[in-house]
Design an enzyme around this catalytic site. Structure first.
Site, PDB file in Angstrom:
ATOM      1  N   TYR A 287      -2.679  -2.112   2.733  1.00 41.35           N
ATOM      2  CA  TYR A 287      -1.254  -2.463   3.626  1.00 41.35           C
ATOM      3  C   TYR A 287      -0.680  -1.319   3.917  1.00 41.35           C
ATOM      4  O   TYR A 287       0.690  -0.376   5.233  1.00 41.35           O
ATOM      5  CB  TYR A 287      -0.392  -3.025   3.462  1.00 41.35           C
ATOM      6  CG  TYR A 287      -1.398  -3.976   3.539  1.00 41.35           C
ATOM      7  CD1 TYR A 287      -2.022  -5.021   4.601  1.00 41.35           C
ATOM      8  CD2 TYR A 287      -1.463  -5.728   1.889  1.00 41.35           C
ATOM      9  CE1 TYR A 287      -2.867  -6.371   4.589  1.00 41.35           C
ATOM     10  CE2 TYR A 287      -2.154  -6.604   2.232  1.00 41.35           C
ATOM     11  CZ  TYR A 287      -2.640  -6.534   3.409  1.00 41.35           C
ATOM     12  OH  TYR A 287      -3.517  -8.903   3.665  1.00 41.35           O
TER      13      TYR A 287
ATOM     14  N   HIS B 255      -3.415  -6.950  13.130  1.00 41.63           N
ATOM     15  CA  HIS B 255      -3.679  -7.002  12.135  1.00 41.63           C
ATOM     16  C   HIS B 255      -3.572  -5.291  11.656  1.00 41.63           C
ATOM     17  O   HIS B 255      -3.783  -4.382  11.757  1.00 41.63           O
ATOM     18  CB  HIS B 255      -4.748  -7.478  11.582  1.00 41.63           C
ATOM     19  CG  HIS B 255      -4.461  -9.275  11.749  1.00 41.63           C
ATOM     20  ND1 HIS B 255      -3.850  -9.869  11.139  1.00 41.63           N
ATOM     21  CD2 HIS B 255      -5.291  -9.304  13.082  1.00 41.63           C
ATOM     22  CE1 HIS B 255      -4.067 -11.018  11.720  1.00 41.63           C
ATOM     23  NE2 HIS B 255      -4.774 -10.462  12.618  1.00 41.63           N
TER      24      HIS B 255
HETATM   25  C1  DQA Z   1      -3.379  -9.003   7.440  1.00 42.46           C
HETATM   26  C2  DQA Z   1      -4.284  -9.737   7.163  1.00 42.46           C
HETATM   27  C3  DQA Z   1      -3.846 -11.057   6.713  1.00 42.46           C
HETATM   28  O1  DQA Z   1      -5.625 -11.510   6.101  1.00 42.46           O
HETATM   29  C4  DQA Z   1      -3.487 -11.499   5.288  1.00 42.46           C
HETATM   30  O2  DQA Z   1      -2.947 -12.612   4.776  1.00 42.46           O
HETATM   31  C5  DQA Z   1      -1.305 -10.303   5.482  1.00 42.46           C
HETATM   32  C6  DQA Z   1      -1.844  -9.137   6.454  1.00 42.46           C
HETATM   33  C7  DQA Z   1      -2.850  -7.628   8.209  1.00 42.46           C
HETATM   34  O3  DQA Z   1      -1.781  -6.792   8.662  1.00 42.46           O
HETATM   35  O4  DQA Z   1      -3.798  -7.234   8.182  1.00 42.46           O
HETATM   36  O5  DQA Z   1      -0.651 -11.095   4.700  1.00 42.46           O
HETATM   37  O6  DQA Z   1      -2.722 -10.265   8.428  1.00 42.46           O
END
Ligand code: DQA
Length: 143
Positions: free
Chosen positions: A22, A99
């Site tokens: 992330y 995302h």
């Molecule tokens: C997310 C991807 C999702 O699968 C995960 O549960 C998240 C973050 C992303 O920003 O990549 O919490 O939404």
């Protein structure tokens, strides 16, 4: 023009949460960047985060009364929440799904999104820049 940037569960931990997936930017850093970008592009950006599904639904319903559109990262609820999908359908403003990670390069359960079909557009895999691209695209659509 007013825009809501809405973050779902666990995104308050950005910066320390699995940074290899992330990134190292905190949620606060991302929000500050988006507020600044909004100003540059002529939009007032408000940012909210909640770990609770009901609070996210309340925020979407409330956005209908003041916002022109929403950039939304529902976190893990993306893959499970019909209630969030229904809320997006119910409000008549465009919602962009965003995302940080490329969910399609990850576990199979992340490939399904309950909300994509009712969103105006979707950005995945650009790290914090997914929010930037979503915000830029949303503002263009609204103009
Ligand atoms: C997310 C991807 C999702 O699968 C995960 O549960 C998240 C973050 C992303 O920003 O990549 O919490 O939404």
């Amino acid at each position: 023009m007013k825009i809501l940037i809405l973050h779902g569960p666990n995104l308050n931990l950005l910066g320390t949460r699995e940074p290899e997936i992330y990134g190292s930017m905190s949620l606060d850093d991302i929000n500050k960047k988006m507020i600044g970008l909004g100003k540059e592009l002529g939009a007032e950006v408000k940012c909210l985060q909640s770990n609770h599904e009901g609070a996210l639904i309340d925020a979407l319903q409330d956005a209908r009364t003041w916002a022109s559109g929403v950039v939304f990262n529902p976190g893990g609820y993306t893959h499970t929440s019909i209630a969030l999908r229904d809320a997006i359908s119910a409000i008549e403003i465009p919602v962009i799904e965003a995302h940080l990670s490329n969910v399609y390069a990850r576990e199979e359960f992340r490939h399904a999104s309950m909300i994509s079909a009712v969103c105006k557009g979707k950005v995945v895999g650009f790290g914090w820049r997914s929010y930037e691209l979503g915000l830029r695209g949303l503002i263009e659509i609204l103009k």
